[in-house]
Write a protein that holds these residues in place. Structure first.
Motif, PDB file in Angstrom:
ATOM      1  N   ALA A 156     -25.474  73.000 -30.306  1.00  0.00           N
ATOM      2  CA  ALA A 156     -25.332  73.319 -28.864  1.00  0.00           C
ATOM      3  C   ALA A 156     -25.985  72.360 -27.993  1.00  0.00           C
ATOM      4  N   VAL A 157     -25.453  72.157 -27.019  1.00  0.00           N
ATOM      5  CA  VAL A 157     -25.705  71.168 -25.988  1.00  0.00           C
ATOM      6  C   VAL A 157     -26.091  72.102 -24.639  1.00  0.00           C
ATOM      7  N   GLY A 158     -27.285  71.510 -24.256  1.00  0.00           N
ATOM      8  CA  GLY A 158     -27.523  72.076 -22.780  1.00  0.00           C
ATOM      9  C   GLY A 158     -27.375  71.284 -21.792  1.00  0.00           C
ATOM     10  N   ILE A 159     -26.593  71.705 -20.729  1.00  0.00           N
ATOM     11  CA  ILE A 159     -26.030  70.983 -19.616  1.00  0.00           C
ATOM     12  C   ILE A 159     -26.821  71.222 -18.237  1.00  0.00           C
ATOM     13  N   ILE A 160     -27.735  70.377 -17.632  1.00  0.00           N
ATOM     14  CA  ILE A 160     -28.264  70.814 -16.451  1.00  0.00           C
ATOM     15  C   ILE A 160     -27.652  70.132 -15.367  1.00  0.00           C
ATOM     16  N   ARG A 235     -33.176  74.106 -30.240  1.00  0.00           N
ATOM     17  CA  ARG A 235     -31.729  74.527 -30.391  1.00  0.00           C
ATOM     18  C   ARG A 235     -30.790  73.818 -29.789  1.00  0.00           C
ATOM     19  N   MET A 236     -31.207  73.266 -28.535  1.00  0.00           N
ATOM     20  CA  MET A 236     -30.258  72.332 -27.783  1.00  0.00           C
ATOM     21  C   MET A 236     -30.304  70.873 -28.276  1.00  0.00           C
ATOM     22  N   LYS A 237     -29.654  70.727 -29.283  1.00  0.00           N
ATOM     23  CA  LYS A 237     -29.642  69.169 -29.878  1.00  0.00           C
ATOM     24  C   LYS A 237     -29.365  67.990 -28.836  1.00  0.00           C
ATOM     25  N   LEU A 238     -28.752  68.337 -27.737  1.00  0.00           N
ATOM     26  CA  LEU A 238     -28.603  67.545 -26.700  1.00  0.00           C
ATOM     27  C   LEU A 238     -28.873  68.194 -25.381  1.00  0.00           C
ATOM     28  N   VAL A 253     -39.071  62.924 -21.171  1.00  0.00           N
ATOM     29  CA  VAL A 253     -40.289  62.928 -22.044  1.00  0.00           C
ATOM     30  C   VAL A 253     -40.397  64.315 -22.814  1.00  0.00           C
ATOM     31  N   GLU A 254     -40.081  65.227 -22.185  1.00  0.00           N
ATOM     32  CA  GLU A 254     -40.145  66.512 -22.874  1.00  0.00           C
ATOM     33  C   GLU A 254     -39.228  66.784 -24.104  1.00  0.00           C
ATOM     34  N   VAL A 255     -37.981  66.131 -23.709  1.00  0.00           N
ATOM     35  CA  VAL A 255     -36.883  66.281 -24.943  1.00  0.00           C
ATOM     36  C   VAL A 255     -37.356  65.394 -25.992  1.00  0.00           C
ATOM     37  N   GLN A 256     -37.805  64.202 -25.461  1.00  0.00           N
ATOM     38  CA  GLN A 256     -38.176  63.258 -26.605  1.00  0.00           C
ATOM     39  C   GLN A 256     -39.610  63.646 -27.528  1.00  0.00           C
ATOM     40  N   ARG A 257     -40.174  64.629 -26.746  1.00  0.00           N
ATOM     41  CA  ARG A 257     -41.472  65.201 -27.634  1.00  0.00           C
ATOM     42  C   ARG A 257     -40.874  66.041 -28.631  1.00  0.00           C
ATOM     43  N   ARG A 258     -39.817  66.580 -28.771  1.00  0.00           N
ATOM     44  CA  ARG A 258     -39.201  67.409 -29.871  1.00  0.00           C
ATOM     45  C   ARG A 258     -38.310  66.570 -30.420  1.00  0.00           C
ATOM     46  N   PHE A 259     -38.207  65.124 -30.121  1.00  0.00           N
ATOM     47  CA  PHE A 259     -37.233  64.441 -30.815  1.00  0.00           C
ATOM     48  C   PHE A 259     -35.733  64.952 -30.861  1.00  0.00           C
ATOM     49  N   GLY A 260     -35.323  65.598 -29.733  1.00  0.00           N
ATOM     50  CA  GLY A 260     -34.134  65.802 -29.193  1.00  0.00           C
ATOM     51  C   GLY A 260     -33.460  64.911 -28.743  1.00  0.00           C
ATOM     52  N   ARG A 261     -32.056  65.069 -28.429  1.00  0.00           N
ATOM     53  CA  ARG A 261     -31.213  63.822 -27.772  1.00  0.00           C
ATOM     54  C   ARG A 261     -31.514  64.157 -26.142  1.00  0.00           C
ATOM     55  N   HIS A 262     -31.124  62.967 -25.448  1.00  0.00           N
ATOM     56  CA  HIS A 262     -31.021  63.334 -23.937  1.00  0.00           C
ATOM     57  C   HIS A 262     -30.247  62.162 -23.428  1.00  0.00           C
ATOM     58  N   LEU A 263     -29.337  62.735 -22.531  1.00  0.00           N
ATOM     59  CA  LEU A 263     -28.346  62.116 -21.664  1.00  0.00           C
ATOM     60  C   LEU A 263     -28.746  62.236 -20.165  1.00  0.00           C
ATOM     61  N   LEU A 264     -29.450  61.124 -19.756  1.00  0.00           N
ATOM     62  CA  LEU A 264     -29.903  61.239 -18.282  1.00  0.00           C
ATOM     63  C   LEU A 264     -28.982  60.536 -17.401  1.00  0.00           C
ATOM     64  N   GLU A 265     -28.562  61.304 -16.045  1.00  0.00           N
ATOM     65  CA  GLU A 265     -27.754  60.693 -15.243  1.00  0.00           C
ATOM     66  C   GLU A 265     -28.556  60.980 -13.916  1.00  0.00           C
ATOM     67  N   LEU A 266     -29.461  59.787 -13.684  1.00  0.00           N
ATOM     68  CA  LEU A 266     -30.455  60.070 -12.254  1.00  0.00           C
ATOM     69  C   LEU A 266     -30.113  59.475 -11.151  1.00  0.00           C
ATOM     70  N   GLY A 267     -31.009  59.415 -10.061  1.00  0.00           N
ATOM     71  CA  GLY A 267     -30.870  58.846  -8.915  1.00  0.00           C
ATOM     72  C   GLY A 267     -30.493  57.344  -8.865  1.00  0.00           C
ATOM     73  N   GLY A 474     -31.594  56.275 -15.747  1.00  0.00           N
ATOM     74  CA  GLY A 474     -31.813  57.068 -16.951  1.00  0.00           C
ATOM     75  C   GLY A 474     -31.016  56.514 -18.306  1.00  0.00           C
ATOM     76  N   GLY A 475     -30.340  55.617 -18.099  1.00  0.00           N
ATOM     77  CA  GLY A 475     -29.608  54.830 -19.164  1.00  0.00           C
ATOM     78  C   GLY A 475     -28.395  55.722 -19.742  1.00  0.00           C
ATOM     79  N   GLY A 476     -28.230  56.908 -19.496  1.00  0.00           N
ATOM     80  CA  GLY A 476     -27.090  57.629 -19.799  1.00  0.00           C
ATOM     81  C   GLY A 476     -25.553  57.325 -19.557  1.00  0.00           C
ATOM     82  N   ARG A 477     -24.738  57.570 -20.358  1.00  0.00           N
ATOM     83  CA  ARG A 477     -23.328  57.258 -20.039  1.00  0.00           C
ATOM     84  C   ARG A 477     -22.396  58.588 -20.253  1.00  0.00           C
TER      85      ARG A 477
END
Ligand code: NAD
Length: 511
Positions: A156-160, A235-238, A253-267, A474-477
């Motif tokens: 499962a992927v969380g998309i915000i 449960r949200m792997k990314l 930071v929060e996602v890293q705390r639980r060693f999840g994966r994040h994809l950040l598209e920021l300002g 954020g470094g995401g692509r």
């Protein structure tokens, strides 16, 4: 409610009502607060959406996980076929969905339609990918062994998502995640909930027709509270997050705390460098859209013009004239003559006023604009500010409004230095005819952004390339190139068919 006005009949074409349910987990069911969706063009309520309660989010996460098992078992080309059908369903609803985006977000209709087209393009891209997702075989140093790389779905992927691309950003994530074998829980911006409901209904129609569980694409309308649930949920792997740098940093930071994966598209804080030899007609054409288009509400909007001293005065004066030429075409984003719509919220209007006032206080000169337009809705003049130092905190901050700072530069090297000195690293462009300068710009000592353009605006990316930025962006692509890797996990597999155990590096252990 505007939905009752026959002028907005497209809302009903999309299945929207006065009161809508904002949670979909295979069933439409919501128990959270009621959100009113406003049109930024007139401040009136379009319709209502009932958002998710914490229990509704839980139901979405559970249903999505359950749906994942059967979805991940489908061959990738079959998943691609579903995504192809979603693309076709979007083509059928292109007009009404574009109109809804225009009404609810506030961008002009051609740009709103373009955003839906972008989702369609990503469906096409994902369809091709579903038949070409790679897996590599490497030569093994051990006889009778195979060394290979196998890619599997994440789960499962969380998309915000942010308010300014209420369709495309979900589409970029969803289409790729789906062909990769993932399911998703989408939390859209709480100021564009109707668009999210309409998009989900389109996706639902395709899933239902194919007997696929609806929770493959779950929706959870809500605010920060629901976003935080996704971020903390193992449960949200990314977690794919698109939004401001301030919130994105907390999310990372929060996602890293639980060693999840994040994809950040920021300002972003995007600059165009105008070289001494730039084709100024081309530049001015591009800069008008890049700085003032979408009322400055693209992450890739040009916020700084770094202009060579030889052409500085000419560029500022011609750009001011170009801005003056579009002021009469600021208005209702649904009308064909409009080029610039409103800001999205009263808070954005306040942000614009505050930045302009602060710029003046710090010695900046308003070359054009600077005022709120007196009419219903949240309209402002596109604004050009000169006279601020290149490194002033204001210039280095992203204000999500049509404000551009013009800064004089003595040469390209200084332009590159200024381009790179902000904390964001999303998009950048140089206007030049000089081949050597182009290669300097795209080389190791050139722009440090994720998007590095030449002779085009900083905004308006195509889906074929990877989209995203460095540093505080954020470094995401996302989208094209190898962005699909975000949505899969890699296993390195060694298979021994030799019948004997041989250790790598020819290590002998025992006799
Ligand atoms: P925002 O950061 O206010 O909100 C983005 C999303 O995060 C919303 O859905 C919001 O409800 C949610 N959210 C808020 N607090 C949260 C929290 N603590 N935990 C989890 N989720 C939370 O951004 P916005 O105003 O909607 O969008 C504008 C910003 O987005 C700009 O900075 C713009 O540059 C950026 N943006 C970036 C890209 C990109 O691709 N780089 C694309 C679009 C927008």
């Amino acid at each position: 409610f505007l939905i009752e006005d026959p002028k907005y009949s497209f809302l009903k074409e999309l299945g929207l009502k006065e009161k809508n349910v904002g949670v979909f987990n295979g069933k439409w069911e919501a128990n959270g607060p009621v959100i009113q969706s406003y049109s930024p063009a007139n401040g009136k309520i379009i319709a209502e959406v009932q958002a998710a309660s914490p229990a509704d989010y839980e139901a979405c996460a559970v249903a999505a996980q359950e749906a994942w098992h059967s979805w991940a078992e489908l061959p990738a080309p079959s998943r691609g076929e579903i995504v192809r059908q979603i693309g076709d369903a979007l083509r059928e609803k292109l007009q009404p969905l574009g109109q809804l985006v225009s009404l609810e977000m506030g961008k002009i209709l051609p740009e709103a339609l373009g955003e839906v087209v972008e989702y369609i393009h990503v469906c096409d891209l994902a369809l091709g990918l579903s038949r070409t997702l790679p897996g590599t075989i490497f030569p093994s140093e051990r006889p009778g062994h195979v060394l290979l790389e196998k890619w599997n779905p994440l789960g499962a992927v969380g998309i915000i998502t942010a308010f300014n691309f209420p369709v495309a950003v979900f589409g970029w994530n969803s289409a790729l995640a789906m062909v990769c074998g993932d399911v998703s829980v989408w939390k859209p911006s709480d100021t564009t909930p109707l668009t999210a409901v309409a998009v989900t209904r389109i996706v639902e129609s395709v899933l239902e027709k194919n007997n696929i569980p609806g929770a493959v694409a779950a929706l959870c309308v809500g605010g920060k509270d629901i976003g935080e649930k996704i971020v903390k949920d193992e449960r949200m792997k990314l977690v794919s997050f698109t939004g401001s740098t301030a919130v994105g940093q907390q999310v990372g930071v929060e996602v890293q705390r639980r060693f999840g994966r994040h994809l950040l598209e920021l300002g972003g804080n995007n600059a165009i460098i105008v070289n001494a030899d730039a084709n100024l007609d081309l530049l001015l054409n591009a800069a008008l859209f890049a700085c003032a288009g979408t009322a400055g509400q693209r992450c890739t909007t040009t916020r700084r013009l770094l202009i060579h001293k030889k052409v500085y005065s000419e560029v500022v004066s011609r750009l001011s004239k170009a801005f003056a030429g579009v002021v009469s075409r600021i208005g209702d984003p649904l009308l064909s003559e409009t080029l610039i719509g409103p800001l999205h919220t009263p808070a954005a209007l306040e942000g614009y006023k505050k930045t302009v006032a602060e710029a003046v206080k710090q010695g900046g000169k308003i070359e054009f604009g600077g005022k709120v337009i007196e009419r219903e809705g949240y309209f402002v003049e596109p604004t050009i500010i000169t006279g601020l130092p290149h490194d002033s905190p204001l210039v280095k901050t992203e204000t999500f409004a049509p404000i551009v700072y013009c800064i004089e530069i003595p040469d390209l090297d200084t332009g590159i230095k200024y381009n790179n000195e902000v904390e964001q690293g999303l998009s950048s462009s140089v206007f030049t005819e000089n081949l050597g300068d182009i290669f300097k710009w795209i080389g190791p000592h050139g722009s440090d952004c994720g998007i590095v353009n030449v002779n085009i605006p900083t905004n308006g990316a195509e889906v074929g390339g990877a989209f995203g930025g460095e540093k505080a962006t954020g470094g995401g692509r996302e989208c094209g190139s190898d962005s699909w890797k975000n949505y899969m996990r890699r296993s390195t597999v060694t298979i021994n068919y030799s019948g004997t155990i041989k250790l790598a590096q020819n290590i002998k252990f025992g006799d």
